[in-house]
Structures are given as C-alpha cells and as structure tokens.
Design a protein around this motif. Structure first.
Motif, PDB file in Angstrom:
ATOM      1  N   GLY A   1      -3.253  10.447  -2.874  1.00  0.00           N
ATOM      2  CA  GLY A   1      -2.098   9.980  -3.627  1.00  0.00           C
ATOM      3  C   GLY A   1      -1.720  10.903  -4.768  1.00  0.00           C
ATOM      4  N   GLU A   2      -0.587  10.576  -5.378  1.00  0.00           N
ATOM      5  CA  GLU A   2      -0.067  11.448  -6.438  1.00  0.00           C
ATOM      6  C   GLU A   2      -0.969  11.474  -7.665  1.00  0.00           C
ATOM      7  OE1 GLU A   2       3.044   8.292  -8.544  1.00  0.00           O
ATOM      8  OE2 GLU A   2       3.825   9.930  -7.293  1.00  0.00           O
ATOM      9  N   ASN A   3      -1.786  10.442  -7.847  1.00  0.00           N
ATOM     10  CA  ASN A   3      -2.721  10.422  -8.978  1.00  0.00           C
ATOM     11  C   ASN A   3      -4.073  11.035  -8.633  1.00  0.00           C
ATOM     12  OD1 ASN A   3      -0.886   9.141 -10.735  1.00  0.00           O
ATOM     13  ND2 ASN A   3      -1.432   7.128  -9.903  1.00  0.00           N
ATOM     14  N   ARG A   4      -4.176  11.615  -7.451  1.00  0.00           N
ATOM     15  CA  ARG A   4      -5.373  12.350  -7.015  1.00  0.00           C
ATOM     16  C   ARG A   4      -6.638  11.484  -7.135  1.00  0.00           C
ATOM     17  NH1 ARG A   4      -4.281  17.668  -6.414  1.00  0.00           N
ATOM     18  NH2 ARG A   4      -6.450  18.320  -6.759  1.00  0.00           N
ATOM     19  N   GLN A   5      -6.519  10.292  -6.603  1.00  0.00           N
ATOM     20  CA  GLN A   5      -7.610   9.321  -6.686  1.00  0.00           C
ATOM     21  C   GLN A   5      -8.810   9.748  -5.845  1.00  0.00           C
ATOM     22  OE1 GLN A   5      -7.862   5.398  -4.406  1.00  0.00           O
ATOM     23  NE2 GLN A   5      -7.068   4.690  -6.372  1.00  0.00           N
ATOM     24  N   VAL A   6      -9.995   9.520  -6.377  1.00  0.00           N
ATOM     25  CA  VAL A   6     -11.237   9.721  -5.636  1.00  0.00           C
ATOM     26  C   VAL A   6     -11.819   8.342  -5.327  1.00  0.00           C
ATOM     27  CG1 VAL A   6     -13.588  10.633  -5.703  1.00  0.00           C
ATOM     28  CG2 VAL A   6     -11.711  11.950  -6.702  1.00  0.00           C
ATOM     29  N   SER A   7     -11.975   8.026  -4.063  1.00  0.00           N
ATOM     30  CA  SER A   7     -12.500   6.715  -3.676  1.00  0.00           C
ATOM     31  C   SER A   7     -13.599   6.878  -2.640  1.00  0.00           C
ATOM     32  CB  SER A   7     -11.382   5.847  -3.086  1.00  0.00           C
ATOM     33  OG  SER A   7     -11.003   6.319  -1.801  1.00  0.00           O
ATOM     34  N   TRP A   8     -14.393   5.827  -2.500  1.00  0.00           N
ATOM     35  CA  TRP A   8     -15.406   5.800  -1.448  1.00  0.00           C
ATOM     36  C   TRP A   8     -14.763   5.885  -0.068  1.00  0.00           C
ATOM     37  CZ3 TRP A   8     -20.885   4.388  -1.723  1.00  0.00           C
ATOM     38  CH2 TRP A   8     -21.383   4.364  -3.027  1.00  0.00           C
TER      39      TRP A   8
END
Length: 523
Positions: A403-410
């Motif tokens: 996403g545009e917020n450069r999310q890091v998720s599992w």
C-alpha cells in the motif's frame, strides 16, 4: 479484477452440465442419535475465555423424573459439539392443560451463549444467526421435532408459561446429527504426543461437523460454501474422511454459476436453489485454481481437470486485469480481497503474492494438460515476480511492503514466502525475521495461521511449525474448544469482527487444518 459493485451488474452464466454433475454428486447424509449427558450451570469466572465457566451437575438421565412450571429453566450438555435436529417428548402433569405451553430453547456452542442474553447483542451482522427458538404448544402431551438444524453443545430450556393448573415433564431429548463425513474412512495414525492427538481429534470433529451437502464454512453461521474455506477443508479431507466427491461437487458448483466475466463468486447459497453471492474477492477467486490443483494431484481425476481448467484459467486472466502498468495489483479501499479479518491490514502485497502463487499452480495444471497457455503463464509469472521484487521489497527494512503507506504485515510476508518470490535461503531468513521482529499488523484468524504454518513447512522449519500448532490450536483446546473456532486471538480472546463474541462461529471450517499438517508431515 471486477470490483464487488461492478460484479453485481453482471448476470450469472449457468453451466447446466456442471450444475447437473454437482447435483449427481450430492452426498447422502450420515445420521446418528445423541443424548445429553449432564445438567450444567454456567458461573462467572474471569479467568475463563469470555468470562463464563460450565459446572456439571447431575446426569441428564434424571430429566424425566423432574417437573417444571412457569419460570423454570435448565441447561443440558451434549458432551461435545453437535450439528443436527432436536426432538423431545413433553408431557403435562396435574390437571388437564387449560392453556398452551410457551417454551423457549437456546442453543450454544460455548458457555457465553448460555449465560448472556441474546437481547444484549448489538453487532453489525443479523441477530437472526443467534440460535434460539420460541414456541407455543397447544396439544399436550406432544412429541416436538424442530425443523431447523442447530449447531451446539449446550441447550437451555426455559418454560416461559404454562398455567396454574399443570406442570410438564421432558423426556427423551435427543439430537439427530447429520454429516457427510464417515469416520470409518479415516486412516489410523500414530501420534507423537497427547496434545497433538487432541488437536487432531478436535480438527477432525471441526471438519466433520462442517461437512454437510457441501463443505460449509460453519454450521452455525453462515452455513455457506466459501472458496477460502473450501481450499483448506479439501486439504484436511484428503488426509481424513476422503470424501473426494464432495470436493469435486463443490468445484463444479462454483464453476456452474460464474458471472458473465467468467469469475467465480466468493461463496454460494445452495438452497432453495444454487445462487452465487454478489461478493467477488480477488484472493478467493484465485483460490479456485489452487483448490483444483490440489484436487487433481490428490485424486488424479483428469476428466474433472479438463472440465474445470477453462474456469480456473479465467480466474488468472481476470486477476491480471487488476495489475497497473508496473505489474503490481492495484489497491482499493473496498472489500476487494479478504486475506484476513483485520481492518488495519493493507491487502495489496498479500494479494500480489497470491496471484503469483495461483499462476504457479496454474502452470502445473497446464503442463498436465499440455495446454499451450503454459507459455503465456510463464511469461506473466516472470514479469510479475520481477515487478514484485522491484516495487514491493524494501531493502532497508528487509520486508515486503504493502500500500501507499508501505505497511509491513505478517500476512504480506507469509504469502510472499508461499509464492516463493525470493530464493529458499532468503525465504527462510524472511520468516525468521518475521517471527523475531513481530510486525504490529498481525494475524487474527486460524485461516491466516494455517498459511503461517504452511510457510514454515515450506522453508523446512518443521519444529517451528509444530510449535505454532501446539501454541495456537493447543491454546484453543485449553480454552475449552471441542471444535476449533472462526476467530481466536490469544491476546484478546473475546475478539469479534462482528461486535460480539455471541455471534462468532465456534465450529469453523478454516480452523480444521492441523489434522492435514499432522498427517501430511507426520507430526
């Protein structure tokens, strides 16, 4: 991909041949009669999940010796989770009944459903999923047979009113259970420890109670055929009940009612007739490909593969239309892809990985069929994989971003590992980094935990995979699960995306896969 709103505008293409094949595969249900074991009461205990504990009282065999009048109630325990139809005999005691019996039955999979009034529910999905039934019985004595199927372990019986002149007794309360899973078909297995044995048993019971005329996502709620659940149920089924015709039936049902674009719906209604829901999800449509892939390589049914391959390939083509000029899946604020129940989760990267994962499975099917589309699929795979590494890999963070917020998720990392975007050594390092750094956007469902375990096994971390199963599903067992739940967050055990744990499903299809892992990988 077509958005949900756009998909609603398309009419449904009925493939009469596929629908007939599915109808011919409709299973005969296996039936049994189960009786309650004990009277119980629910008591407050803040140390127990949802804050309620069940205490056993006397055996239910004493039921017929008791009389009940206005305002009386009792709770019966059927020992373990049941799916079926309640029957009972009600007899008046005293003067001839001069008024109808007003009776209320409440069914619960968990103690909280026996303790907290359903009138307190204020969630966003319909309260009609809460399992209760109020009835007036004009003629006594009477044999009562409820027409609605219920999913429960506990039944609360409340006598709302009789009259001053008579009371009633209950006799022969029984549940006529239904399933299309035959326990005699389950291969024997030698367990390494008792916890694994218990987890396997609870997993199989979960799957058994969800196996009806189709693989239901949950016998309490929603009682539908969902593609994401089907993929996991099918894997568990191949190793246990081996009702492979039921998998075949469900695949034909999905392919039998695509929209005019050729896309399969996220879920289907089966009665009173076959109707696709108007929800279309990017990841679930692609899972049709992987479910067909799994079915073929377990069953080796080439005729079904030939029938359904065009539908599977079409899901890839539709998904490719969602790519932007950089070959990255376009994000959206709509409910366009499921991935996991987490409102904070950005789904772009995980969806990108699922596309790669599905294309790889499609290539294997095309090779079996010697289909010339394999060349195009390999070309697309190369372009999309390179674009993924170029645009979604953050070299500084050493994680995939979304996403545009450069999310890091599992979820993003797990699916990228499963898609094998990186080489095996890098994949292993990525998972170790994930387990060590624990990004804030975590996992909320057994569905996503399945894929975490699958990813650990892919990178040859069997010991860590076993630990995840014991820690997550084992903790559910410690919290009283006799079937595994739709939602379980060890850090927030009352979590519900619907607004209340009262309406959560406590026997849910996507939770059944420990039995697959235990047997497939000899755990």
């Amino acid at each position: 991909m077509v958005s949900i709103q756009q998909a609603k505008q398309h009419t449904i293409e009925h493939n009469v041949d596929f629908i007939k094949k599915a109808k011919d595969l409709k299973p005969a249900l296996i039936r049994d009669i189960i009786y309650p074991s004990h009277f119980v009461e629910v008591v407050r205990n803040e140390d127990i999940v949802h804050g309620w504990e069940v205490k056993k009282k006397e055996k239910a065999s004493s039921l017929s010796s008791k009389t009940y009048g206005k305002g009386d109630q009792f709770i019966l325990d059927f020992s373990t989770h049941q799916v079926g139809y309640i029957k009972m005999k009600v007899t008046p005691i005293g003067s001839p009944p001069d008024a109808p019996l007003h009776l209320k039955l409440t069914f619960g999979e968990m103690p909280v459903e026996m303790a907290e009034p359903f009138s307190t529910y204020s969630g966003w999905i319909s309260s009609s999923w809460l399992q209760e039934e109020t009835m007036y019985i004009d003629v006594l004595p009477n044999n009562i047979e409820l027409s609605r199927r219920y999913s429960f372990r506990y039944v609360k019986v409340e006598v709302l009113d009789t009259s001053r002149k008579y009371k009633i007794t209950f006799d022969d309360i029984q549940c006529h259970t239904v399933t299309s899973a035959n326990p005699s078909e389950v291969p024997s297995f030698s367990y390494k420890d008792e916890l694994i044995h218990t987890i396997d048993k609870v997993s199989m019971k979960t799957l058994q109670d969800c196996m009806q005329e189709v693989f239901e996502d949950g016998p309490k709620r929603d009682r539908r055929l969902w593609l994401g659940d089907l993929r996991l149920q099918a894997l568990a089924n191949y190793k246990t009940f081996q009702n492979n015709d039921l998998v075949k039936r469900c695949l034909y049902l999905f392919a039998g009612v695509t929209n005019t674009n050729g896309q399969v719906a996220a879920n289907l209604f089966i009665s009173p007739k076959l109707i696709p829901d108007d929800t279309y999800l990017f990841d679930y449509s692609l899972l049709f490909v992987t479910t067909l892939h799994d079915y073929y390589f377990y069953v080796k049914d080439k005729n079904t593969l030939k029938d359904l391959w065009p539908t599977a390939y079409q899901q890839i083509e539709i998904a490719l239309t969602r790519l932007n000029e950089q070959h990255i899946v376009q994000d959206s604020e709509t409910w366009w892809s499921f991935i996991d129940w987490n409102d904070n989760l950005n789904k772009q990267a995980a969806s990108q990985a699922i596309l790669i994962y599905a294309i790889k499975h499609a290539i294997k099917l095309a090779e079996v069929l010697e289909d010339e589309k394999v060349t195009c699929l390999k070309h697309q795979l190369k372009e999309i994989t390179e674009a993924t590494k170029r645009h979604l890999w953050d070299e500084d963070k050493k994680f995939f971003i979304s996403g545009e917020n450069r999310q890091v998720s599992w979820a993003s990392q797990i699916w990228m590992v499963l898609a094998e975007v990186l080489d095996p050594k890098e994949n292993n390092e990525l998972l170790h980094r994930l387990l060590s750094e624990k990004p804030e956007i975590g996992i909320t469902t057994p569905y996503m935990y399945h894929y975490l375990v699958e990813a650990l096994l892919l990178v040859n971390e069997k010991e860590k995979a076993v630990k995840q199963i014991k820690t997550y599903w084992g903790e559910m067992v410690k919290d009283g699960a006799d079937t595994f739940w739709e939602l379980y967050n060890p850090e927030n055990k009352s979590f519900s995306p619907y607004g209340s744990p009262l309406i959560n499903s406590y026997c849910h299809a996507w939770s059944c896969t420990p039995t697959y892992f235990i047997r497939e990988y000899n755990m």
